[in-house]
Structure formats: C-alpha cells, structure tokens
Design an enzyme around this catalytic site. Structure first.
Site: not given
Length: 891
Positions: A323, A365, A633, A637, A701, A726, A730
C-alpha cells in the site's frame, strides 16, 4: 462635443458592456470575425489604446484570471480524495470493513491506521509537490506585451512607450496585446492590425502549415470551423512570423482551448514507468486474489475454524498489499523535483523526471549550448572582404527599426550605438514598413525613408538566401552586376569567415521611389549586395567538461542546428566533440523515417536544418528505441520539444518553447543538464527499490504462509499480529525516497523493464521463505513451540524474525554491492530501519504484546536468530552476485 477619449471612456462605462459576458464560443468568435476592428472594440468596451490598470483590475475581478482548468492545481480536498483512491487503499478499506463486520475490531483499526498512513503520507507529498511545482512554474510563467492607458503616461507618449510586459494570467477581455514571432498567443484575440502574420495552429487544429491572419473582417455563414476564422488567433497557438496588435476577446475557460480543457482535466499521457507501476500493482493484487482463497481453504481444512481462517486470510491479504507504493512513487518524484530546482532545473511535469533519468540521447542546438550565447559583432566587410563602416550602418538601420523576432545578432549590432549618433538616425531616417523574419526565407527586411528623397529596403539574413536574391553588388562608389565570378568570390569570403568561426550574415539593399502602399516579400528581389557582418559566439568553458560528464553517464549528445557546417565543425572541435561526417538538412529531405533512423544513430552533427527536420530526427531516434531529450529555446524548436521524450528549454526561451518543454533550465548549460540527469536516475532508482522489495518480499511470504498453514496445528501468526508486523514494515519504507544511489547505478541510463520485475520476484523472493522455514523448525524442535498451547511463543518468534528479515532486505536490495561494507544507506534509512527492528523485537516483551497474544521468546532464541539472519544475508549476497553475472543488472 465629446473628445475621442471621452467617447472611449463612455463606451467602457456603458453598463451593457459586461466584461463577464465576453463571447468565448466559436459562434460568437465568428460574429466578431465578421465585424471590422473598430466595431469589435466598441463591442468589447475598449479602444486601440487599451484599458487602464483600474479597468483591467475590475474586469479581472469579474472574469477571473486567464488560466484554463488543467493549469490550476486541484484543491486540497480533491488531492486527498485522489490519494485515497489508490487501488491498494481500496483493497485495504474493503478488508477493514470485512474485519469490523466479522467482529475483529482490532484488525479493522490497524488496517484503518495503515490506510490513513498511506493516504496521509501520499497526500502530504502530493500537496507539497503541487505547491512547490506551482512556485517553480511561476518562475518561468509566460508574459504578454500589453498596452495600458493611465496617468503615468505622458500625453505625447507613443503606443510603443505605453507597452508593458504583464503575466499572461493577468490579461482580461478588452486588453490590447502585441504579437511577434516566437510569442504564444496569450488568449483568444481579434486581430486589429497585422503585418505578414503567420500562426501555427497545429496543436489546436492539426494543420501542418502555419496560417495567415489579418485584421480584415470576413463573412462567415453556418457553423464555421476554427480554420475559417482568419482574423481570430486562439490561446495556445504560436506566432511563426510577422507582427500584429490584437484585442483580447476571451480568457481562461471561456477560450476555445479552455472549453476543451475542462473535459481533459487530469488526463496525461502515461510514461513507460507509469504503465509499468500500474501493471505491477495489478499483478500483485491479482496474486493476492489468487493466493488468499488458497490460504483460507488450507487453514479451514487443517484448523477446522472457518471464521479464524477467514480472518487470517484477510491479514495475509493485507500483508500482500504494497500500500505504500503510491506514496513512495510520489515522494520520490516530489523530492527529485525539489532537489533539481536547487540545481537550476525546474520540473514542469513531475513524471518527466523518470524519462530524464532514462535519456540516452540528447539533441541540442549549438548556440548557447556549446557556445556562450553572447554574440559579438567582430567584422563588417564589403563584398571583397575590406572593412566597411557603411555595411555596419545598413545593418544597424535594419536591426534598429525591426520589431519582430529580435535575436542575439540584432543585440550585438545595436551595441554599436555610435552609428545612431553619427548618422542622426532619428532625424534623417524614418521607418516606412517591415517584412518580418521567417524560417523559410531566413531573412528580414525593413524599409526606411531617407530625408523624404527615396525609400530604401535593407535586407539582412543568411548568406546563401541573400545571395540568391541579389543581382548586383556594391563596389566602392558604383554598382556592378553580380556575375558568376563575383558570386564565387562572395561565397569564398563567407566560407573563409565560417572557417575562422564567424557566423556570416549578408546585408543587401534596394532603392524604391516613395510610395504609400505596403511592401511585400516579392519586393525582396533584384537586391544589391552590400557586404557581410561576422559574429563570434565563443565556446563555453564548461562545454567540454559537460560533454565528458554526459558521455560518462551514457548520454550521447547530437547537435541539431540551422547554422552552416563550417562554423559548426569548428565549434565542435573547440569543445572536444568529434563531429564526424556532418549531415545537411538537404540530405535528409528525401529519406524515409527508417533510413533517417539509421543515419541519425551514427551521426553527431546535423546542420542547416529546418524545424520539421529536427522533428523527424527526434522521431526517428525514438523509433529506434532511444529515450530522447531535446534542448531548444527558439520558435523552430517547439515541434521537436513536443516530439521528444523529454523537452528541455530555458527560462529565457521564447514563449512557445517554454510551453512545449517538460523541463526548464534556469541556466542554459549542459553541466546543469547533467546534474538533472543524475537526479532523474536517483529518483528512478529509489522508486524501483521499493517495487522490487515489495514484489520479492510478498512473493516469499506467500510460500512461508502456505507451508505454515499446511503443517502447523495452529495459526503461524494471529491476524492482528500479522497486521502489526505489516504496519511496522510500512513505516520502515517511508525513508526510501531519501536514500542514496551507488555511483555505478547513476552512470547509465535507466529504463523501465517489466520482465526484470517478474524475474526478480520469482528468483529472489523465495530466499526469505527458506529462512522462515528454518525459523519454524527451530521454534518447533528447539524451543518446543509444537502445540496450540505453545502457539504464542511460535508466533512471537516468527513475528520478530519475519519483521527483522523483511527490514534487513531493504539494505540487501538497495545496492548491487555488499551492504554496510561497500555501500551504506542514507542516515534516514538506517535510522528508520533500526528503529523498526528495535520496536519489533521489543513488542513481545510488553503489555501490549501480551494483549495481542505474544509470549516473550527466551534469550537463546536470539542467538539462533542472529545465525539465521547472517545466513540469510550471506545467501542473498551470493545469489545477488550470480543474478548480476547472469542478467547484467540488479535494480
């Protein structure tokens, strides 16, 4: 009698002129396109002199800022809801509801805490990153040139004197704006006056070629299309060439683009990384949906209690749900964007960071990338190469009177201010007309009146293009035909200047009898060649080390320029870039995309390219499997910036280039870019760490749970105990976005590889199961936890071993090296994982542990635990080395 100003003011004060009712749909735009310019101004309650600041503020209060829906960040409540809607959170919410419904309130509360933790952390990161992104985008916000009236302007001030730059967001209906080449159209506008105005509407209508716009009213019948409104320019389109003044008709969501955007809010093209994360997420959910019923059935059949088996199945489902994945991804992207901003790199679109790190080809460029972008005018010579102040004078007049796209060459010419004083330009000359620059002609002209005697068209541009329209040459005090010999000499002079590193620009002229009509491109013919001006743009001192740094990080640099090959070759040699065989734009014109892809792969420098050539080269490189960045720029382009995987521009770029880019550099430097590439790879690496940890850990697991469920006469862990484990795991993962990456990982481009995730999960995941089963055996045979009455001891032992091994795997997976010895995690990761291990080992000895069903394990268990963990880490390291040797990769 009322004065014009009073009449204008009375129109603005007319209550029927409601700025909030300014038309914004195509039908109303068509009606305005059919009116003459003055009638449109009356409709909008304004004048050619524009609005006052007070009037603009009043209208803005009524219609709101000039921002369309998809540009506005969602409110905090929308972001919170979006953070909750992650698939894993929805799974946990269902599991929490089921737990509460079956009477297991403790499990429901713990799962609820996990949902709150995942949602809260993700929301906090997204909210902070959204605010930071807004602040960063404000640094490169597009501006518009607008005319304002007010007391701060003198009565004799000209329109040019009343122009000012304002944020595009501040525009309101009735504002008079000025457009020139390179500008993005800041709102839906009705043209008031135009000179050779061509606008690219490709992003809106799909038209490949620019369309001409004018101030003339048009008769439109029926339901007109956007392409038929020749006097209307639309928000988001860009000016390719020419100049214009226009009045703002509609802003924000009332524009044509704004109306479309409301149906597209939040929709973004998914990158390969986004798609990969989504696939892994659903793979893990599918895996859970298959395995949980199996675990439930095994425990029901072996333990005889369907309710107990059901609750244990729910806990296993939670354990198989990664999660924290959405939070880790968001936190990595947000941290990457903030870190990159400290290196003068602004991320406009967070997801582009992944492509930034994956980039293996950078197209750029030459000007400003390899060179200093500080052009200096060094030579001004006549057609035979002699220094001639008269040639400089013509060039100065051209640059002084032009109002379109003023580039660095014009700035360098205008630095010779002594010409203005010596020639008394403001008294002796007056501007008559202008033929703006465009990229097909590669030249621009101004027409001046010299003391009322004659009109003189002065043209300045690329040498080849100017020579092609000259028929004569100025030779001292006479004009002679431009024959083949003289033309060859002129071309030789240009080549000589180019070989010396000068960019040669030709200057020519033509005299006309005074006339009242406008001048057009057709008048740029039969010119007299005056001479050439030569500019130097010296190489950057940082260019050579930056190129070496990019090469060391696996990024090949390709130069795509409109300049000629001689100048480009010299600059490349100066910065240590081997140009090899330089390919000209004319050579690729007849190639198909496949042939161009092969050519582009082996070519370093392309010269004399048109804008479409750059787009084709970028597209062909992408088709060949490269992740392509494009750095530019200019107006020419914009197409390539959109086509590239990562569009990179600078804050000094033209509007349309900045709008097209994903990344904005506050300094046009390859060194800055190299730092951004490294940060992009660090962000990708930290994200992939969690994905591989979660996938392999969950896969392992499952085997442990299946073995324990099949052979134990009691649950290997109570549902609430598994949920606590768990939750702690986490928490340990929240520090991953702050981790380091090994230098070796950052040295190469990193792309999403879906096959590698599955292979890693299957081959590395089961290692943990081996030592889980060893732990089962130790608890069963050594410590006698082999009956239901001894289940609390067994459960405490596996709780500690499972949590410690899962947490240690963070350090094993985070690096391809030997953890703690050759590569050490960042301080936040060390601190968080150490804290979680300590808490996990401490819980069974507390009152809280007793209430959740744990029995404290004896001291001897920890000696076995230490041996098990050392063996686990050694075996993982051995298999890691074999895995890397076999598959040439780890993360």
């Amino acid at each position: 009698m009322s004065t014009p100003a009073a009449a204008s003011q009375s129109k603005r004060d007319d209550p029927r002129r409601d700025a909030g009712a300014i038309p914004a749909r195509t039908g109303e735009l068509a009606r305005l396109a059919g009116l003459d310019a003055d009638a449109v101004l009356v409709q909008l309650g304004t004048s050619r002199g524009g609005l006052t600041d007070d009037e603009a503020a009043a209208r803005r209060a009524k219609v709101g800022p000039n921002a369309i829906a998809h540009e506005k960040p969602p409110g905090w409540y929308a972001q919170l809801w979006h953070a909750f809607l992650a698939p894993f959170n929805l799974v946990l919410a269902v599991l929490a509801t089921l737990s509460a419904a079956t009477g297991d309130h403790e499990a429901g509360i713990i799962i609820g805490v996990m949902v709150v933790l995942s949602t809260g952390l993700r929301f906090a990161q997204e909210f902070r990153s959204s605010k930071a992104a807004e602040e960063l985008r404000a640094m490169v916000r597009t501006r518009a040139s607008v005319e304002r009236q007010g007391d701060d302007f003198a009565p004799e001030s000209t329109p040019a004197m009343r122009r000012r730059e304002v944020q595009m967001d501040d525009l309101v209906p009735g504002d008079v704006v000025y457009l020139s080449a390179g500008d993005m159209v800041p709102a839906d506008v009705r043209v008031l006056a135009a000179k050779d105005l061509f606008v690219s509407q490709a992003a809106l209508t799909g038209e490949a070629l620019p369309v001409e716009k004018s101030e003339h009213a048009i008769a439109v019948t029926g339901s007109p299309g956007l392409t038929e409104l020749a006097s209307i320019c639309f928000l988001g389109t860009s000016v390719v060439s020419g100049t214009a003044s226009a009045v703002v008709v509609s802003t924000g969501n009332r524009t044509v683009v704004g109306g479309m955007a409301r149906g597209l809010v939040g929709q973004r093209t998914m990158t390969a990384f986004d798609i990969g994360v989504k696939k892994v997420s659903w793979l893990l959910i599918s895996f859970m949906l298959v395995m949980v019923p199996v675990v439930f059935l095994i425990n029901w059949l072996t333990k005889g209690s369907p309710m107990e088996a059901f609750l244990f199945g729910l806990a296993v489902a939670v354990g198989l749900t990664p999660e924290m994945l959405p939070m880790v991804v968001t936190a990595n992207l947000a941290r990457g964007a903030v870190t990159m901003s400290k290196h003068k790199t602004i991320v406009k679109r967070l997801n582009s960071i992944q492509n930034f790190g994956a980039m293996d080809v950078l197209c750029a460029d030459k000007t400003g990338t390899l060179t200093q972008d500080k052009v200096v005018l060094e030579r001004y010579v006549n057609a035979i190469g002699e220094e001639d102040d008269w040639v400089l004078s013509l060039a100065y007049l051209n640059s002084y009177y032009q109002t379109g796209l003023r580039n660095l060459l014009d700035v360098a010419v205008l630095e010779h201010g002594e010409i203005k004083r010596e020639m008394a330009i403001d008294k002796a000359y007056g501007k008559v007309d202008e033929i703006p620059f465009d990229f097909s002609r590669r030249r621009m002209s101004v027409v001046v009146d010299h003391e009322g005697r004659h009109h003189q068209l002065i043209c300045k541009g690329a040498a080849e293009e100017i020579l092609a329209i000259c028929t004569q040459v100025h030779d001292e005090d006479r004009v002679i035909p431009l024959d083949a010999t003289t033309l060859a000499d002129a071309r030789g002079l240009v080549a000589e200047m180019n070989e010396d590193g000068f960019r040669a620009v030709a200057v020519a002229y033509r005299d006309f009898e005074p006339r009242s009509g406008p001048y057009h491109v057709a008048d740029e013919s039969g010119l007299v060649l005056a001479g050439f001006i030569g500019f130097l743009d010296p190489p950057k001192e940082t260019a050579a080390p930056a190129l070496r740094a990019l090469a060391a990080h696996g990024v090949a640099v390709k130069i795509l320029t409109g300049d000629n090959d001689l100048v480009s070759r010299k600059i490349c040699h100066d910065v240590g870039l081997d140009p090899g065989r330089i390919v000209l734009g004319a050579e690729i014109a007849g190639m198909d995309d496949a042939a161009l892809g092969l050519l582009a792969h082996g070519t370093t420098v392309f010269c004399k390219l048109a804008p479409d050539d750059k787009v084709r080269i970028v597209r062909s490189l992408r088709a060949a499997g490269h992740t392509v960045g494009f750095m530019g720029d200019g107006i020419n382009d914009a197409g390539a910036l959109r086509e590239a995987d990562v569009g990179i521009s600078v804050d000094s770029a033209v509007d349309i280039a900045k709008e097209s880019a994903d990344i904005i550099l506050l300094e046009k430097s390859l060194m800055v870019l190299e730092q951004g590439v490294v940060e992009g790879r660090r962000t990708f690496g930290n994200t992939i760490k969690y994905i591989k940890m979660a996938a392999s850990s969950n896969f392992g697991n499952v085997f442990s749970v299946l073995v324990a469920s099949a052979f134990l006469p009691f649950l290997p862990m109570l549902p609430v105990q598994m949920l606590i484990q768990n939750l702690l795991y986490d928490v340990s993962q929240t520090a991953i976005p702050f981790d380091n990456m090994d230098p070796e990982y950052l040295a190469q481009p990193r792309k999403w590889r879906a096959d590698d995730i599955g292979r890693f999960m299957v081959l590395i995941g089961p290692i943990s199961s081996i030592f889980d089963i060893v732990t089962f055996a130790v608890l069963w045979y050594v410590f006698g936890a082999n009956a239901p009455a001894r289940a609390p001891l067994f459960q405490a032992g596996w709780f500690i071993e499972g949590l410690v091994s899962q947490t240690l795997i963070v350090h094993m997976i985070r690096t391809a090296k030997v953890p703690f010895v050759q590569s050490r995690a960042a301080a936040p990761v060390l601190a968080m994982t150490g804290l979680v291990i300590a808490i996990g080992a401490w819980i069974p000895f507390t009152r809280f542990g007793a209430t959740t069903g744990f029995q404290p394990p004896p001291a001897g268990f920890f000696a076995f635990l230490l041996l098990i963990l050392i063996s686990y880490m050694v075996l993982t390291q051995i298999l890691k080395v074999r895995y890397i040797r076999r598959f040439r990769a780890w993360l």
